[in-house]
Motif scaffolding. Structure first.
Motif, PDB file in Angstrom:
ATOM      1  N   THR A 205       0.827  -1.204   0.000  1.00 54.08           N
ATOM      2  CA  THR A 205       0.000   0.000   0.000  1.00 54.08           C
ATOM      3  C   THR A 205       0.860   1.252   0.000  1.00 54.08           C
ATOM      4  OG1 THR A 205      -0.159   0.065   2.422  1.00 54.08           O
ATOM      5  CG2 THR A 205      -1.857  -1.175   1.237  1.00 54.08           C
ATOM      6  N   VAL A 206       0.237   2.382  -0.295  1.00 53.26           N
ATOM      7  CA  VAL A 206       0.906   3.675  -0.267  1.00 53.26           C
ATOM      8  C   VAL A 206       0.016   4.672   0.464  1.00 53.26           C
ATOM      9  CG1 VAL A 206       2.207   3.340  -2.395  1.00 53.26           C
ATOM     10  CG2 VAL A 206      -0.086   4.326  -2.496  1.00 53.26           C
ATOM     11  N   ARG A 207       0.603   5.819   0.790  1.00 51.80           N
ATOM     12  CA  ARG A 207      -0.140   6.909   1.438  1.00 51.80           C
ATOM     13  C   ARG A 207      -0.308   8.056   0.450  1.00 51.80           C
ATOM     14  NH1 ARG A 207       1.100  11.716   4.425  1.00 51.80           N
ATOM     15  NH2 ARG A 207       3.287  11.432   3.838  1.00 51.80           N
ATOM     16  N   ILE A 208      -1.502   8.615   0.413  1.00 56.87           N
ATOM     17  CA  ILE A 208      -1.779   9.764  -0.442  1.00 56.87           C
ATOM     18  C   ILE A 208      -2.021  10.980   0.438  1.00 56.87           C
ATOM     19  CG2 ILE A 208      -3.487  10.779  -2.009  1.00 56.87           C
ATOM     20  CD1 ILE A 208      -3.870   8.043  -3.242  1.00 56.87           C
ATOM     21  N   HIS A 209      -1.390  12.085   0.089  1.00 58.54           N
ATOM     22  CA  HIS A 209      -1.554  13.330   0.846  1.00 58.54           C
ATOM     23  C   HIS A 209      -1.908  14.446  -0.127  1.00 58.54           C
ATOM     24  CE1 HIS A 209      -0.198  16.963   3.117  1.00 58.54           C
ATOM     25  NE2 HIS A 209      -0.813  16.318   4.087  1.00 58.54           N
ATOM     26  N   MET A 210      -3.020  15.146   0.130  1.00 58.27           N
ATOM     27  CA  MET A 210      -3.471  16.210  -0.762  1.00 58.27           C
ATOM     28  C   MET A 210      -3.995  17.382   0.068  1.00 58.27           C
ATOM     29  SD  MET A 210      -5.575  13.799  -3.499  1.00 58.27           S
ATOM     30  CE  MET A 210      -5.867  15.085  -4.720  1.00 58.27           C
ATOM     31  N   ARG A 211      -3.924  18.565  -0.508  1.00 56.74           N
ATOM     32  CA  ARG A 211      -4.497  19.768   0.109  1.00 56.74           C
ATOM     33  C   ARG A 211      -5.321  20.509  -0.940  1.00 56.74           C
ATOM     34  NH1 ARG A 211      -1.965  21.460   4.965  1.00 56.74           N
ATOM     35  NH2 ARG A 211      -0.064  20.281   5.476  1.00 56.74           N
ATOM     36  N   GLU A 212      -6.417  21.102  -0.497  1.00 54.26           N
ATOM     37  CA  GLU A 212      -7.265  21.853  -1.417  1.00 54.26           C
ATOM     38  C   GLU A 212      -7.914  23.005  -0.651  1.00 54.26           C
ATOM     39  OE1 GLU A 212      -8.931  22.150  -5.425  1.00 54.26           O
ATOM     40  OE2 GLU A 212      -7.331  20.954  -4.526  1.00 54.26           O
ATOM     41  N   VAL A 213      -7.960  24.181  -1.275  1.00 52.48           N
ATOM     42  CA  VAL A 213      -8.576  25.357  -0.661  1.00 52.48           C
ATOM     43  C   VAL A 213      -9.937  25.599  -1.313  1.00 52.48           C
ATOM     44  CG1 VAL A 213      -8.394  27.849  -0.302  1.00 52.48           C
ATOM     45  CG2 VAL A 213      -6.362  26.396  -0.078  1.00 52.48           C
ATOM     46  N   PHE A 214     -10.953  25.808  -0.469  1.00 48.94           N
ATOM     47  CA  PHE A 214     -12.315  26.017  -0.954  1.00 48.94           C
ATOM     48  C   PHE A 214     -12.827  27.383  -0.512  1.00 48.94           C
ATOM     49  CE2 PHE A 214     -11.757  21.457  -0.704  1.00 48.94           C
ATOM     50  CZ  PHE A 214     -12.383  20.990  -1.844  1.00 48.94           C
ATOM     51  N   ASN A 215     -13.707  27.948  -1.321  1.00 47.53           N
ATOM     52  CA  ASN A 215     -14.308  29.248  -1.005  1.00 47.53           C
ATOM     53  C   ASN A 215     -15.520  29.077  -0.105  1.00 47.53           C
ATOM     54  OD1 ASN A 215     -12.448  30.769  -2.580  1.00 47.53           O
ATOM     55  ND2 ASN A 215     -13.596  30.250  -4.430  1.00 47.53           N
ATOM     56  N   SER A 216     -15.278  28.605   1.094  1.00 47.29           N
ATOM     57  CA  SER A 216     -16.338  28.417   2.077  1.00 47.29           C
ATOM     58  C   SER A 216     -15.709  28.273   3.448  1.00 47.29           C
ATOM     59  CB  SER A 216     -17.161  27.163   1.755  1.00 47.29           C
ATOM     60  OG  SER A 216     -16.401  25.995   2.020  1.00 47.29           O
TER      61      SER A 216
END
Length: 338
Positions: A205-216
């Motif tokens: 298995t692997v690890r996934i790391h993500m970031r996202e900015v939302f207008n809320s």
């Protein structure tokens, strides 16, 4: 012909739970290109270089061309990578306060050369400010080489998790080692059983790391993951959403399922999560952290336990089916209010 049980052990099929690549003998290959591009951006962008002359900071990875892969053969890992990179930098002269810009070029980062021997060229746009160029040529290149070492270290450790599969003999030996205790020893070793977050066979298995900015705000974004009507709006499908500890989760016509394991309103969600195409009964652990920003909120995703062969499809699922659709939902809500 060798007698039964006395043949070359490299060709003996062991009792493996995953029945894959017995004894790690066969050639297997993983494309590390997409992963490497993300990792190179992560380790290079934002590097700060300071000295008596002033302060410089490396900006965007403007150009990245090349490829990388990792191969396993006879239980050994073999790496191939070749990159042509160009980075931007900007800086401020300490005495005068003048600002200058330039670029850093790495024409050939490859396995054929050590990092210390890799060519790194620093240039500056026209005008004064040679003191900053010199700072980047000396201290800056040292920082860049250090970052490149971090990339290669991650390539050879983080990316390769699960490529060398344990054999039955190794697994049994490890189990025996944990069970045996030296007699007469005054120290009593103990092995604490670790809780299993997933059911089924052990797979790479692997690890996934993500970031996202939302207008809320964070509380609104949190509700999009916990309220059935909002989940159905952005997913455009009927959904099962039981937003409580142990509650069930099912989305995208059953393509995604799981359960809620931790809920901290407006701050954090932890899910037991899987795609239907994954090995049966295998789940990843998804942690979603919500952070309020000025007029926005940042969502941090950490997904542990993703099957290696499904890494890219899982990343695209979160990007396309979740993040992009949530952006559309928020924009529609804003348009309706206006």
């Amino acid at each position: 012909m060798a007698k039964w049980g006395q043949g070359d052990p490299r060709w003996i099929v062991e009792e493996r739970a995953d029945a894959t690549n017995v004894n790690n003998w066969h050639w297997t290959e993983r494309d590390a290109t997409s992963w490497s591009k993300r990792k190179l951006k992560e380790v290079l962008e934002g590097l700060v270089v300071e000295g008596e002359a002033g302060r410089c900071e490396i900006g965007d990875l403007k150009h990245v061309e090349g490829e990388a892969s990792c191969n396993s053969r006879k239980g050994k890992l073999i790496f191939f990578y070749e990159w042509n990179l160009r980075l931007s930098w900007k800086g401020t002269v300490k005495e005068s306060g003048e600002k200058h810009k330039g670029s850093v070029e790495i024409p050939n980062l490859s396995e054929e050369n050590e990092v210390d021997d890799t060519e790194i060229n620093v240039s500056k746009k026209k005008g004064e400010g040679d003191v900053l160029k010199e700072l980047m040529r000396t201290e800056g290149t040292s920082k860049v080489r250090e970052a490149l070492r971090d990339y290669l270290k991650a390539l050879k450790t983080e990316f390769t998790l699960g490529m060398i599969l344990p054999t039955k003999a190794a697994a049994v030996g490890q189990d025996l080692a944990t069970e045996r205790k030296p007699s007469g020893s005054p120290v009593q070793d103990s092995v604490t059983p670790q809780p299993l977050d997933m059911v089924g066979v052990k797979i790479p298995t692997v690890r996934i790391h993500m970031r996202e900015v939302f207008n809320s705000p964070a509380d609104e974004l949190y509700s999009i993951f916990t309220k059935k009507e909002l989940v159905q709006k952005f997913s455009k499908c009927p959904a099962v959403i039981e937003a409580e500890k142990g509650g069930k989760l099912q989305m995208f016509e059953g393509c995604v399922s799981g359960e809620y394991t931790e809920l901290v309103p407006s701050q954090r969600l932890v899910l037991k999560w899987r795609c239907r195409s994954w090995p049966e009964e295998h789940y990843a652990t998804v942690a979603l952290t919500f952070q309020d920003l000025v007029a926005q909120s940042e969502l941090e995703l950490e997904c542990k336990g993703v099957p290696v062969s499904h890494e890219e499809s899982t990343r695209q699922c979160w990007k396309k089916q979740y993040f992009e659709e949530i952006h559309l939902l928020l924009q529609q809500s804003k348009d309706n209010m206006e």
